[in-house]
Write a protein that holds these residues in place. Sequence first.
Motif, PDB file in Angstrom:
ATOM      1  N   PHE A 173     102.451 -25.873  69.818  1.00  0.00           N
ATOM      2  CA  PHE A 173     101.076 -26.113  70.247  1.00  0.00           C
ATOM      3  C   PHE A 173     100.374 -24.821  70.651  1.00  0.00           C
ATOM      4  N   GLN A 174      99.060 -24.865  70.649  1.00  0.00           N
ATOM      5  CA  GLN A 174      98.246 -23.712  71.036  1.00  0.00           C
ATOM      6  C   GLN A 174      98.533 -23.278  72.466  1.00  0.00           C
ATOM      7  N   GLN A 175      98.708 -24.258  73.378  1.00  0.00           N
ATOM      8  CA  GLN A 175      98.912 -23.947  74.794  1.00  0.00           C
ATOM      9  C   GLN A 175     100.379 -23.883  75.193  1.00  0.00           C
ATOM     10  N   GLU A 211      97.223 -24.360  65.737  1.00  0.00           N
ATOM     11  CA  GLU A 211      96.468 -23.224  66.287  1.00  0.00           C
ATOM     12  C   GLU A 211      97.394 -22.315  67.114  1.00  0.00           C
ATOM     13  N   PRO A 212      98.486 -21.829  66.522  1.00  0.00           N
ATOM     14  CA  PRO A 212      99.475 -21.074  67.314  1.00  0.00           C
ATOM     15  C   PRO A 212      98.997 -19.735  67.843  1.00  0.00           C
ATOM     16  N   ILE A 213      97.910 -19.188  67.270  1.00  0.00           N
ATOM     17  CA  ILE A 213      97.449 -17.859  67.724  1.00  0.00           C
ATOM     18  C   ILE A 213      96.034 -17.894  68.281  1.00  0.00           C
ATOM     19  N   ALA A 214      95.477 -19.087  68.477  1.00  0.00           N
ATOM     20  CA  ALA A 214      94.076 -19.201  68.905  1.00  0.00           C
ATOM     21  C   ALA A 214      93.814 -18.559  70.260  1.00  0.00           C
ATOM     22  N   SER A 215      94.820 -18.545  71.153  1.00  0.00           N
ATOM     23  CA  SER A 215      94.599 -18.001  72.491  1.00  0.00           C
ATOM     24  C   SER A 215      95.241 -16.628  72.679  1.00  0.00           C
ATOM     25  N   LEU A 216      95.626 -15.987  71.559  1.00  0.00           N
ATOM     26  CA  LEU A 216      96.323 -14.695  71.642  1.00  0.00           C
ATOM     27  C   LEU A 216      95.441 -13.541  71.189  1.00  0.00           C
ATOM     28  N   ASP A 217      95.726 -12.341  71.714  1.00  0.00           N
ATOM     29  CA  ASP A 217      95.037 -11.140  71.257  1.00  0.00           C
ATOM     30  C   ASP A 217      95.555 -10.777  69.863  1.00  0.00           C
ATOM     31  N   ALA A 275     108.106 -20.896  72.647  1.00  0.00           N
ATOM     32  CA  ALA A 275     107.820 -22.206  72.055  1.00  0.00           C
ATOM     33  C   ALA A 275     108.378 -22.301  70.639  1.00  0.00           C
ATOM     34  N   ILE A 276     108.318 -21.210  69.890  1.00  0.00           N
ATOM     35  CA  ILE A 276     108.899 -21.188  68.536  1.00  0.00           C
ATOM     36  C   ILE A 276     110.420 -21.321  68.628  1.00  0.00           C
ATOM     37  N   ALA A 277     111.018 -20.632  69.594  1.00  0.00           N
ATOM     38  CA  ALA A 277     112.467 -20.722  69.788  1.00  0.00           C
ATOM     39  C   ALA A 277     112.882 -22.151  70.133  1.00  0.00           C
ATOM     40  N   ARG A 278     112.099 -22.815  70.981  1.00  0.00           N
ATOM     41  CA  ARG A 278     112.386 -24.213  71.327  1.00  0.00           C
ATOM     42  C   ARG A 278     112.348 -25.093  70.080  1.00  0.00           C
ATOM     43  N   ALA A 279     111.363 -24.848  69.215  1.00  0.00           N
ATOM     44  CA  ALA A 279     111.274 -25.612  67.971  1.00  0.00           C
ATOM     45  C   ALA A 279     112.496 -25.367  67.092  1.00  0.00           C
ATOM     46  N   LEU A 280     112.948 -24.119  67.018  1.00  0.00           N
ATOM     47  CA  LEU A 280     114.119 -23.796  66.195  1.00  0.00           C
ATOM     48  C   LEU A 280     115.393 -24.440  66.730  1.00  0.00           C
ATOM     49  N   MET A 281     115.461 -24.669  68.049  1.00  0.00           N
ATOM     50  CA  MET A 281     116.632 -25.348  68.632  1.00  0.00           C
ATOM     51  C   MET A 281     116.794 -26.750  68.076  1.00  0.00           C
ATOM     52  N   GLN A 282     115.704 -27.335  67.595  1.00  0.00           N
ATOM     53  CA  GLN A 282     115.773 -28.670  66.993  1.00  0.00           C
ATOM     54  C   GLN A 282     116.385 -28.624  65.593  1.00  0.00           C
ATOM     55  N   VAL A 339     107.513 -25.367  80.419  1.00  0.00           N
ATOM     56  CA  VAL A 339     107.575 -25.686  81.850  1.00  0.00           C
ATOM     57  C   VAL A 339     107.465 -24.349  82.580  1.00  0.00           C
ATOM     58  N   PRO A 340     106.321 -24.055  83.195  1.00  0.00           N
ATOM     59  CA  PRO A 340     106.045 -22.700  83.709  1.00  0.00           C
ATOM     60  C   PRO A 340     107.074 -22.158  84.685  1.00  0.00           C
ATOM     61  N   ARG A 341     107.563 -23.012  85.610  1.00  0.00           N
ATOM     62  CA  ARG A 341     108.464 -22.525  86.656  1.00  0.00           C
ATOM     63  C   ARG A 341     109.936 -22.546  86.231  1.00  0.00           C
TER      64      ARG A 341
END
Length: 273
Positions: free
Chosen positions: A84-86, A170-176, A154-161, A90-92
């Motif tokens: 996902f874009q965001q 929109e994987p890069i919409a919020s990135l520089d 997040a990509i690593a988490r997807a690969l674990m599946q 789990v932040p903590r």
Amino acid sequence: MLRIDDLTKAFGRNKAVDAASIVVDKPVMIGIIGRSGAGKSTLLRMLNRLTDATSGAIMFEGQDVTQLRGAAKRNWQSQCAMIFQQFNLVPRMDVVSNVLHGTLNRRSTFATMFNLYPTEDIHRAIEILDRLGIAEHAPKRAEALSGGQQQRVAIARALMQDPKIILADEPIASLDPMNAQVVMQSLRDIHEQDGRMVIANLHTLDTARRYCDRVIGMRAGRIVFDGTPEQLTTGVARDIYGADETFSEAATSTEIETLSEEVAKLADIAESV
């Protein structure tokens, strides 16, 4: 391998996706482009079964995905990983635990409650993080990482599946621009090295041309273009976005050099005013 037939999603009288049909006969990297509200995200959410289709069919290796229920549906979602874009981390929680969440679909309720993971899964998670260049961040909280690093988690988490398809909304919409290129290259490497199908919603034409084998353009819920990056001319792009001759590709570019040129031009204009 993947066939989408007349896939439609209606919200009342409004059709977010209108009779979309796509045939993919081998693992490729596909970019889906179009203005906001064109139906790109809804299409991916139907593929992953996060949203049910109103009509039409999604066939994958001979199985009708739209008819799956219960455990069969959850199994499909493990084969069709979503990014996902965001980030949806789990932040903590530490980075490696976030990656291990990619195994939740095959773990018991007891193991999930007490955060228990097999040693081999932990080693695999670290190996994937190392592959993506962020293994040194494994013990850190996810919230301590930059946006680009979080997206790689997040990509690593997807690969674990161990999925057959990776969907990136929109994987890069919020990135520089720099992090955007790192993330897109990571997805491209996964496609080439693992032979996985990757389908990504994108806003930038240069990104679609540079990293994708095939580009699909959507406008008002319908597929209006399906071709190679070379066929995605400026004229075709204007058609997809419903723009006139003032449409500028540079304004949506992730190329650092192009962006620098645009900034310089704007500065010159500001000075002259």
